[in-house]
Design a protein around this motif. Structure first.
Motif, PDB file in Angstrom:
ATOM      1  N   ASP A  38       2.591  -2.752   4.556  1.00  0.00           N
ATOM      2  CA  ASP A  38       1.579  -1.726   4.824  1.00  0.00           C
ATOM      3  C   ASP A  38       2.196  -0.382   5.195  1.00  0.00           C
ATOM      4  O   ASP A  38       2.946  -0.271   6.158  1.00  0.00           O
TER       5      ASP A  38
ATOM      6  N   TYR B  90       2.328  -8.740   2.748  1.00  0.00           N
ATOM      7  CA  TYR B  90       1.638  -7.459   2.624  1.00  0.00           C
ATOM      8  C   TYR B  90       2.468  -6.409   3.333  1.00  0.00           C
ATOM      9  O   TYR B  90       2.717  -6.506   4.544  1.00  0.00           O
TER      10      TYR B  90
ATOM     11  N   SER C 143       0.844  -1.194   0.000  1.00  0.00           N
ATOM     12  CA  SER C 143       0.000   0.000   0.000  1.00  0.00           C
ATOM     13  C   SER C 143       0.881   1.246   0.000  1.00  0.00           C
ATOM     14  O   SER C 143       2.074   1.175   0.303  1.00  0.00           O
TER      15      SER C 143
ATOM     16  N   VAL D 154       2.735  -9.936   7.375  1.00  0.00           N
ATOM     17  CA  VAL D 154       2.237  -8.568   7.242  1.00  0.00           C
ATOM     18  C   VAL D 154       3.272  -7.650   7.876  1.00  0.00           C
ATOM     19  O   VAL D 154       3.558  -7.748   9.075  1.00  0.00           O
TER      20      VAL D 154
ATOM     21  N   ILE E 110       4.343  -4.067   9.054  1.00  0.00           N
ATOM     22  CA  ILE E 110       3.773  -2.772   9.426  1.00  0.00           C
ATOM     23  C   ILE E 110       4.891  -1.725   9.397  1.00  0.00           C
ATOM     24  O   ILE E 110       5.744  -1.678  10.286  1.00  0.00           O
TER      25      ILE E 110
ATOM     26  N   LEU F 157      -5.599  -1.747   5.170  1.00  0.00           N
ATOM     27  CA  LEU F 157      -5.015  -2.856   5.936  1.00  0.00           C
ATOM     28  C   LEU F 157      -6.081  -3.915   6.210  1.00  0.00           C
ATOM     29  O   LEU F 157      -5.834  -5.123   6.042  1.00  0.00           O
TER      30      LEU F 157
END
Length: 335
Positions: A221, A219, A153, A241, A243, A228
């Motif tokens: 983010d 992913y 993202s 994931v 962060i 999310l």
């Protein structure tokens, strides 16, 4: 040595979006470097989403910028005077020197850079913190493996453009999430992403089912919030994931929105992990060497958004980040 030094200082703790009155534009006498120090003029100032978090008086990985203090920022300076054995006039140096025209430093945390090897602005982007963040976040925290599906993202930003391209170098399928048709076209047509999702005009969950039919392995983010949440619904088994940030939440005047779909982590035996790039500082040289090689061979394209202006342009230039007006690394060049 100039007679004065202009600075941007924090005047008030912002509530929600940062406002012009939250900043103080200050002019003070310039000081000579003195023994064991060097002085220089600022050439480029880095603008990063993390700056918004530094303005809040709450615990974080760095102390908040104090009221009345010069705004914290990475920058590239050109040495003008020196009584330091490691630096001489004409050297270009990158460091956290703050938003000011004139810098005096004892050299701690300062790194000489070569303008003949890369544009000076690139040492704040692909070869600076954003590049390091993408490299270690994807390869170490994300434990990327060849052939996996990566979704990022904030894909058209400083970190996102690097994450996607590094993942392609490593032989992965890459899907970027960005705002607007122009940014999405950049991702697929210029930077080599396999697909792009425009969160402004598409339903992100539906698009992820299309572009990641077998699920998301990594992913990355940068935005948090609803995007999310959407990504969590599409995790593959044993997904990771990463962060990195949550720019969609930084200007919130209410409680930060946490993930409502976190139980997917349990079902998919996945993990979600935050990280701070400064923890990898001993390995920055390793990462910069590899990234520079990819740039030299054309496997990574550097995307920068350089705003030419004055020190007083810093506040409005910073707001470009939170309005989605930049593509790639945002830098203010003092002219």
């Amino acid at each position: 040595m100039p007679g004065t030094n202009r600075q941007i200082r924090l005047a008030a703790r912002p509530v929600g979006e940062v406002k012009p009155e939250d900043w103080a534009h200050v002019t003070e006498p310039a000081v000579a470097p003195g023994e064991g120090r060097f002085a220089g003029r600022t050439r480029y100032i880095s603008l990063d989403p993390a700056m918004r978090g530094w303005l809040d008086d709450r615990p974080s990985y760095l102390p908040p910028v104090g009221l009345g203090e010069v705004m914290r920022a990475g920058s590239v300076i050109e040495v003008t005077e020196s009584d330091h054995p490691g630096f001489r006039p004409g050297d270009h140096v990158v460091g956290t020197f703050g938003v000011q025209e004139y810098v005096v430093s004892d050299g701690r945390g300062a790194l000489k850079v070569d303008p003949s090897a890369a544009p000076l602005s690139t040492y704040l982007g692909a070869l600076g913190m954003p590049g390091m963040t993408a490299y270690f976040g994807l390869l170490d925290v994300g434990a990327l493996k060849e052939g996996e599906t990566v979704v990022v993202s904030g894909a058209a930003g400083a970190v996102g453009t690097m994450v996607g391209q590094i993942a392609k170098v490593k032989g992965c399928r890459v899907v970027g999430i960005a705002g607007g048709a122009e940014k999405c076209a950049l991702l697929t047509e210029e930077l080599g992403f396999d697909a792009a999702i425009d969160y402004r005009s598409e339903d992100v969950r539906t698009a992820l089912r299309t572009h990641a039919p077998d699920g998301i392995d990594v992913y990355f983010d940068n935005v948090g919030g609803e995007i999310l949440d959407a990504a969590l619904t599409r995790l593959a088994m044993h997904a990771r994931v990463v962060i990195c940030g949550a720019i969609s939440q930084y200007n919130n005047e209410t409680v930060v929105q946490g993930p409502s779909n976190y139980l997917t982590l349990l079902v998919r035996r996945a993990r979600m992990e935050g990280f701070v790039v400064f923890d990898y500082a001993p390995r920055f040289t390793e990462a910069a060497r590899e990234i520079a090689g990819w740039i030299a061979t054309g496997r990574i394209k550097v995307k920068e958004h350089v705003v030419k202006g004055d020190l007083d342009d810093f506040p409005q230039t910073l707001q470009m980040l939170f309005r989605g007006e930049n593509t790639g690394k945002l830098v203010l060049e003092l002219v």
